[in-house]
Scaffold this active site. Structure first.
Site, PDB file in Angstrom:
ATOM      1  N   CYS A 182      -1.751   2.940   2.827  1.00 22.80           N
ATOM      2  CA  CYS A 182      -0.540   1.631   3.213  1.00 22.80           C
ATOM      3  C   CYS A 182      -0.900   0.630   3.979  1.00 22.80           C
ATOM      4  O   CYS A 182      -0.563  -0.145   4.264  1.00 22.80           O
ATOM      5  CB  CYS A 182       0.707   2.601   2.877  1.00 22.80           C
ATOM      6  SG  CYS A 182       1.085   3.348   1.475  1.00 22.80           S
ATOM      7  N   CYS A 220      -0.218   6.115   5.367  1.00 26.45           N
ATOM      8  CA  CYS A 220      -1.033   6.863   5.504  1.00 26.45           C
ATOM      9  C   CYS A 220      -2.130   5.473   5.802  1.00 26.45           C
ATOM     10  O   CYS A 220      -1.717   4.130   5.250  1.00 26.45           O
ATOM     11  CB  CYS A 220      -1.094   7.319   4.202  1.00 26.45           C
ATOM     12  SG  CYS A 220      -1.036   5.597   3.003  1.00 26.45           S
ATOM     13  N   GLU A 248       5.123   2.350  -0.045  1.00 32.08           N
ATOM     14  CA  GLU A 248       4.881   1.060   0.578  1.00 32.08           C
ATOM     15  C   GLU A 248       4.144   0.775   0.335  1.00 32.08           C
ATOM     16  O   GLU A 248       4.914  -1.441  -0.142  1.00 32.08           O
ATOM     17  CB  GLU A 248       3.833   1.280   2.338  1.00 32.08           C
ATOM     18  CG  GLU A 248       4.618   1.999   3.001  1.00 32.08           C
ATOM     19  CD  GLU A 248       4.528   3.789   3.337  1.00 32.08           C
ATOM     20  OE1 GLU A 248       4.547   4.133   4.205  1.00 32.08           O
ATOM     21  OE2 GLU A 248       3.832   4.337   1.679  1.00 32.08           O
ATOM     22  N   HIS A 255       1.815   4.084  -3.823  1.00 34.58           N
ATOM     23  CA  HIS A 255       3.041   4.961  -2.911  1.00 34.58           C
ATOM     24  C   HIS A 255       3.941   4.057  -2.499  1.00 34.58           C
ATOM     25  O   HIS A 255       3.818   2.683  -2.457  1.00 34.58           O
ATOM     26  CB  HIS A 255       1.772   5.107  -1.370  1.00 34.58           C
ATOM     27  CG  HIS A 255       1.259   5.667  -1.622  1.00 34.58           C
ATOM     28  ND1 HIS A 255       0.311   6.261  -0.513  1.00 34.58           N
ATOM     29  CD2 HIS A 255       0.341   5.803  -2.208  1.00 34.58           C
ATOM     30  CE1 HIS A 255      -0.618   6.978  -0.476  1.00 34.58           C
ATOM     31  NE2 HIS A 255      -0.165   7.667  -1.957  1.00 34.58           N
TER      32      HIS A 255
END
Length: 154
Positions: A84, A81, A53, A51
Site C-alpha cells: 500500500c 503495509c 488503501e 487492501h
C-alpha cells in the site's frame, strides 16, 4: 481531520462485519470532500491486492479520472503495509494519516515485518527468486514507449 479518520475506522468495521477481509479501512479526501471510501476485500475478492488503501486509490482514480492523486489526503485505520505504501507513493499522495501502527497489526496476525526485512536485505532471500529473462525483447517495448511523443509522464 478526525471526522475522516472516523470514517476510515467505520469502513474497517464494516469490512469486518461483512467478513470481506482484514480490519482495515481507508478514505481519500480532496479539497475537504470525500472522494473515496473503501475497506479490505481480500477475502471477498480472493485477491491479495485488495487492501483498503489500494481499493480507495482505485476508486479515487476512477472518480477523478486521473492516476495522479497528489492533491489528496489519505486517512487509513492502520499504518500502510509495504504494498500500500508503494501504491500511495505511485499515486503521489503526500500526506497519510493512520490509526493503528505496524506493531499493532503485527499483534493480531498481520505481520508485514518479513517484507520490510526483505526489502532491507535482512530477510532470507530464498523466499523469492527474481530471475531475468528475455531482457532484450522487453527493452524493445521500453524503447517504443520512450519514443512516443504523446505519452503521459509519471
Amino acid at each position: 481531520m478526525e471526522k475522516y479518520m472516523k470514517m476510515a475506522i467505520e469502513e474497517a468495521e464494516n469490512g469486518v462485519k461483512c467478513k470481506h477481509g482484514g480490519p482495515f479501512g481507508a478514505v481519500i479526501v480532496k479539497d475537504n470532500q470525500v472522494i473515496a471510501k473503501a475497506h479490505n476485500t481480500v477475502v471477498k475478492e480472493n485477491d491479495p491486492t485488495c487492501h483498503a488503501e489500494i481499493n480507495a486509490i482505485r476508486l479515487a482514480s476512477r472518480t477523478l479520472n486521473t492516476f495522479k492523486l497528489n492533491d489528496c489526503l489519505l486517512f487509513t485505520s492502520s499504518e500502510p503495509c509495504p504494498m500500500c505504501l508503494s501504491a500511495i507513493l505511485w499515486a503521489g499522495i503526500e500526506t497519510v494519516y493512520y490509526g493503528c501502527t505496524v506493531e499493532d497489526a503485527n499483534k493480531i496476525g498481520f505481520a508485514d515485518e518479513f517484507i520490510y526485512n526483505y526489502l532491507k536485505g535482512k530477510q532470507n532471500t530464498n523466499i523469492l527468486k527474481l530471475k531475468p529473462l528475455l531482457r532484450e525483447n522487453a527493452l524493445d517495448i521500453f524503447k517504443m514507449w520512450d519514443k512516443q511523443e504523446d505519452k503521459i509522464p509519471y
